[in-house]
Design a protein around this motif. Sequence first.
Motif, PDB file in Angstrom:
ATOM      1  N   VAL A   1      -8.520  12.014 -13.251  1.00  0.00           N
ATOM      2  CA  VAL A   1      -8.735  11.633 -11.863  1.00  0.00           C
ATOM      3  C   VAL A   1     -10.235  11.547 -11.644  1.00  0.00           C
ATOM      4  CG1 VAL A   1      -8.332  12.276  -9.471  1.00  0.00           C
ATOM      5  CG2 VAL A   1      -6.646  12.849 -11.205  1.00  0.00           C
ATOM      6  N   ALA A   2     -10.681  10.464 -11.008  1.00  0.00           N
ATOM      7  CA  ALA A   2     -12.106  10.314 -10.736  1.00  0.00           C
ATOM      8  C   ALA A   2     -12.609  11.558 -10.012  1.00  0.00           C
ATOM      9  CB  ALA A   2     -12.336   9.070  -9.884  1.00  0.00           C
TER      10      ALA A   2
ATOM     11  N   GLN B   1       0.478   7.753 -17.443  1.00  0.00           N
ATOM     12  CA  GLN B   1      -0.792   8.179 -18.033  1.00  0.00           C
ATOM     13  C   GLN B   1      -1.992   7.839 -17.156  1.00  0.00           C
ATOM     14  OE1 GLN B   1      -0.722   6.385 -21.943  1.00  0.00           O
ATOM     15  NE2 GLN B   1       0.539   8.009 -22.795  1.00  0.00           N
ATOM     16  N   ALA B   2      -1.915   6.706 -16.421  1.00  0.00           N
ATOM     17  CA  ALA B   2      -3.144   6.225 -15.784  1.00  0.00           C
ATOM     18  C   ALA B   2      -3.067   6.006 -14.274  1.00  0.00           C
ATOM     19  CB  ALA B   2      -3.587   4.916 -16.460  1.00  0.00           C
ATOM     20  N   CYS B   3      -1.882   6.018 -13.696  1.00  0.00           N
ATOM     21  CA  CYS B   3      -1.764   5.638 -12.286  1.00  0.00           C
ATOM     22  C   CYS B   3      -1.199   6.749 -11.411  1.00  0.00           C
ATOM     23  CB  CYS B   3      -0.860   4.417 -12.135  1.00  0.00           C
ATOM     24  SG  CYS B   3      -1.059   3.171 -13.417  1.00  0.00           S
ATOM     25  N   LEU B   4      -0.315   7.533 -11.988  1.00  0.00           N
ATOM     26  CA  LEU B   4       0.423   8.546 -11.237  1.00  0.00           C
ATOM     27  C   LEU B   4      -0.489   9.535 -10.499  1.00  0.00           C
ATOM     28  CD1 LEU B   4       3.256  10.623 -12.865  1.00  0.00           C
ATOM     29  CD2 LEU B   4       1.097  11.724 -12.424  1.00  0.00           C
ATOM     30  N   ALA B   5      -1.606   9.867 -11.094  1.00  0.00           N
ATOM     31  CA  ALA B   5      -2.495  10.856 -10.477  1.00  0.00           C
ATOM     32  C   ALA B   5      -2.834  10.466  -9.049  1.00  0.00           C
ATOM     33  CB  ALA B   5      -3.768  11.009 -11.309  1.00  0.00           C
ATOM     34  N   CYS B   6      -3.030   9.193  -8.802  1.00  0.00           N
ATOM     35  CA  CYS B   6      -3.320   8.743  -7.436  1.00  0.00           C
ATOM     36  C   CYS B   6      -2.071   8.226  -6.729  1.00  0.00           C
ATOM     37  CB  CYS B   6      -4.368   7.634  -7.449  1.00  0.00           C
ATOM     38  SG  CYS B   6      -5.981   8.210  -8.002  1.00  0.00           S
ATOM     39  N   HIS B   7      -1.266   7.457  -7.440  1.00  0.00           N
ATOM     40  CA  HIS B   7      -0.173   6.769  -6.747  1.00  0.00           C
ATOM     41  C   HIS B   7       1.066   7.636  -6.537  1.00  0.00           C
ATOM     42  CE1 HIS B   7      -1.965   2.855  -6.089  1.00  0.00           C
ATOM     43  NE2 HIS B   7      -2.587   3.026  -7.232  1.00  0.00           N
ATOM     44  N   MET B   8       1.078   8.852  -7.054  1.00  0.00           N
ATOM     45  CA  MET B   8       2.180   9.756  -6.727  1.00  0.00           C
ATOM     46  C   MET B   8       1.767  10.650  -5.570  1.00  0.00           C
ATOM     47  SD  MET B   8       4.410  12.165  -9.224  1.00  0.00           S
ATOM     48  CE  MET B   8       3.595  13.730  -8.930  1.00  0.00           C
ATOM     49  N   THR B   9       0.465  10.928  -5.464  1.00  0.00           N
ATOM     50  CA  THR B   9      -0.013  11.912  -4.503  1.00  0.00           C
ATOM     51  C   THR B   9      -0.683  11.291  -3.289  1.00  0.00           C
ATOM     52  OG1 THR B   9      -2.143  11.966  -5.624  1.00  0.00           O
ATOM     53  CG2 THR B   9      -0.485  13.515  -6.399  1.00  0.00           C
TER      54      THR B   9
ATOM     55  N   ALA C   1      -3.793  10.349  -3.582  1.00  0.00           N
ATOM     56  CA  ALA C   1      -5.195  10.720  -3.787  1.00  0.00           C
ATOM     57  C   ALA C   1      -6.080   9.496  -3.586  1.00  0.00           C
ATOM     58  CB  ALA C   1      -5.383  11.280  -5.192  1.00  0.00           C
ATOM     59  N   ALA C   2      -7.228   9.704  -2.990  1.00  0.00           N
ATOM     60  CA  ALA C   2      -8.221   8.653  -2.734  1.00  0.00           C
ATOM     61  C   ALA C   2      -7.671   7.584  -1.786  1.00  0.00           C
ATOM     62  CB  ALA C   2      -8.705   8.017  -4.046  1.00  0.00           C
ATOM     63  N   GLY C   3      -6.543   7.886  -1.104  1.00  0.00           N
ATOM     64  CA  GLY C   3      -5.964   6.919  -0.165  1.00  0.00           C
ATOM     65  C   GLY C   3      -5.063   5.900  -0.840  1.00  0.00           C
ATOM     66  N   ALA C   4      -4.632   6.201  -2.065  1.00  0.00           N
ATOM     67  CA  ALA C   4      -3.781   5.263  -2.803  1.00  0.00           C
ATOM     68  C   ALA C   4      -2.405   5.160  -2.141  1.00  0.00           C
ATOM     69  CB  ALA C   4      -3.625   5.733  -4.245  1.00  0.00           C
ATOM     70  N   PRO C   5      -1.850   3.948  -2.061  1.00  0.00           N
ATOM     71  CA  PRO C   5      -0.473   3.806  -1.557  1.00  0.00           C
ATOM     72  C   PRO C   5       0.494   4.467  -2.541  1.00  0.00           C
ATOM     73  CG  PRO C   5      -1.303   1.699  -2.401  1.00  0.00           C
ATOM     74  CD  PRO C   5      -2.450   2.652  -2.421  1.00  0.00           C
ATOM     75  N   ILE C   6       1.386   5.320  -2.023  1.00  0.00           N
ATOM     76  CA  ILE C   6       2.269   6.120  -2.877  1.00  0.00           C
ATOM     77  C   ILE C   6       3.455   5.287  -3.371  1.00  0.00           C
ATOM     78  CG2 ILE C   6       3.837   8.116  -2.849  1.00  0.00           C
ATOM     79  CD1 ILE C   6       1.850   9.478  -0.971  1.00  0.00           C
ATOM     80  N   MET C   7       3.769   5.468  -4.662  1.00  0.00           N
ATOM     81  CA  MET C   7       4.903   4.728  -5.227  1.00  0.00           C
ATOM     82  C   MET C   7       6.180   5.095  -4.466  1.00  0.00           C
ATOM     83  SD  MET C   7       6.226   4.155  -9.109  1.00  0.00           S
ATOM     84  CE  MET C   7       7.218   5.591  -9.490  1.00  0.00           C
ATOM     85  N   GLY C   8       6.951   4.081  -4.050  1.00  0.00           N
ATOM     86  CA  GLY C   8       8.201   4.323  -3.343  1.00  0.00           C
ATOM     87  C   GLY C   8       8.055   4.262  -1.834  1.00  0.00           C
ATOM     88  N   ASP C   9       6.827   4.267  -1.342  1.00  0.00           N
ATOM     89  CA  ASP C   9       6.577   4.188   0.103  1.00  0.00           C
ATOM     90  C   ASP C   9       6.561   2.708   0.496  1.00  0.00           C
ATOM     91  OD1 ASP C   9       5.647   4.201   2.683  1.00  0.00           O
ATOM     92  OD2 ASP C   9       3.977   5.577   2.312  1.00  0.00           O
ATOM     93  N   ALA C  10       7.749   2.185   0.799  1.00  0.00           N
ATOM     94  CA  ALA C  10       7.897   0.747   1.048  1.00  0.00           C
ATOM     95  C   ALA C  10       6.999   0.268   2.183  1.00  0.00           C
ATOM     96  CB  ALA C  10       9.358   0.425   1.344  1.00  0.00           C
ATOM     97  N   ALA C  11       6.838   1.081   3.213  1.00  0.00           N
ATOM     98  CA  ALA C  11       6.009   0.675   4.356  1.00  0.00           C
ATOM     99  C   ALA C  11       4.562   0.485   3.928  1.00  0.00           C
ATOM    100  CB  ALA C  11       6.111   1.728   5.461  1.00  0.00           C
ATOM    101  N   ALA C  12       4.095   1.378   3.065  1.00  0.00           N
ATOM    102  CA  ALA C  12       2.708   1.290   2.609  1.00  0.00           C
ATOM    103  C   ALA C  12       2.507   0.092   1.684  1.00  0.00           C
ATOM    104  CB  ALA C  12       2.315   2.581   1.887  1.00  0.00           C
ATOM    105  N   TRP C  13       3.584  -0.361   1.048  1.00  0.00           N
ATOM    106  CA  TRP C  13       3.457  -1.421   0.048  1.00  0.00           C
ATOM    107  C   TRP C  13       3.785  -2.817   0.568  1.00  0.00           C
ATOM    108  CZ3 TRP C  13       1.096  -1.550  -4.495  1.00  0.00           C
ATOM    109  CH2 TRP C  13       0.764  -0.335  -5.104  1.00  0.00           C
ATOM    110  N   SER C  14       4.553  -2.943   1.673  1.00  0.00           N
ATOM    111  CA  SER C  14       5.075  -4.265   2.050  1.00  0.00           C
ATOM    112  C   SER C  14       3.965  -5.297   2.231  1.00  0.00           C
ATOM    113  CB  SER C  14       5.957  -4.157   3.288  1.00  0.00           C
ATOM    114  OG  SER C  14       5.195  -3.698   4.375  1.00  0.00           O
ATOM    115  N   ALA C  15       2.895  -4.938   2.940  1.00  0.00           N
ATOM    116  CA  ALA C  15       1.819  -5.912   3.161  1.00  0.00           C
ATOM    117  C   ALA C  15       1.123  -6.266   1.841  1.00  0.00           C
ATOM    118  CB  ALA C  15       0.808  -5.357   4.153  1.00  0.00           C
ATOM    119  N   ARG C  16       1.001  -5.289   0.970  1.00  0.00           N
ATOM    120  CA  ARG C  16       0.359  -5.551  -0.326  1.00  0.00           C
ATOM    121  C   ARG C  16       1.247  -6.467  -1.170  1.00  0.00           C
ATOM    122  NH1 ARG C  16      -3.949  -1.945  -0.948  1.00  0.00           N
ATOM    123  NH2 ARG C  16      -3.877  -0.133   0.412  1.00  0.00           N
ATOM    124  N   ILE C  17       2.552  -6.195  -1.139  1.00  0.00           N
ATOM    125  CA  ILE C  17       3.482  -6.985  -1.958  1.00  0.00           C
ATOM    126  C   ILE C  17       3.470  -8.448  -1.520  1.00  0.00           C
ATOM    127  CG2 ILE C  17       5.953  -7.327  -2.458  1.00  0.00           C
ATOM    128  CD1 ILE C  17       6.173  -4.223  -2.547  1.00  0.00           C
TER     129      ILE C  17
END
Length: 139
Positions: A40-41, A69-77, A79-95
């Motif tokens: 993690v940075a 190995q490389a994404c979970l540290a931020c995208h599960m938690t 961290a650093a404001g990363a959109p969390i995996m499975g959070d559809a609301a956080a991802w819809s605009a990005r998708i």
Amino acid sequence: MKRILIALATLGLATAVLAATEAHTNALIDRIKPSGNVCVAGEACDTAQVVATSSGAGAARDGATVYQQACLACHMTGAAGAPIMGDAAAWSARIEKGMETLIANSISGIGAMPAKGGCANCSDDEIAAATEYLVNNSR
Ligand code: HEC
């Protein structure tokens, strides 16, 4: 006097047993430690393990493996404001930007996310696979 000698002998034995136990425990920890490592940075990182992972990698890792190995540290938690995996609301605009754009941003970095999520030994294809894994689990 005899009692003191017995006490000293007992103490020596106890110390030897403790030392043996510690060596055993260390060997055990060494044997069961994970082969991969997530950095993690901003946190200290065991680079020896990261390098070992890259040099041993012959075939491309699949999306789930790279994610772990490389994404979970931020995208599960988050961290650093990363959109969390499975959070559809956080991802819809990005998708809506489309998979190609998301992959390109994963490779070059976006906002607080470093290029390739900081995974120096990840190929572009591995980052693409990890992005698809992450996005497909976030719809
Ligand atoms: C150090 C933390 C961190 C790591 C590690 C990390 N990310 Fe991110 N990621 C972020 C942050 C923060 C954002 C939001 C950036 C923004 O929109 O400002 C983000 C956004 C994204 C996005 C959305 C991009 C977009 O265009 O909206 C994707 C896709 C993504 N990350 C994929 C990955 C993949 C794949 C990995 C692993 C290879 C990874 N990330 C590793 C922090 C991280």
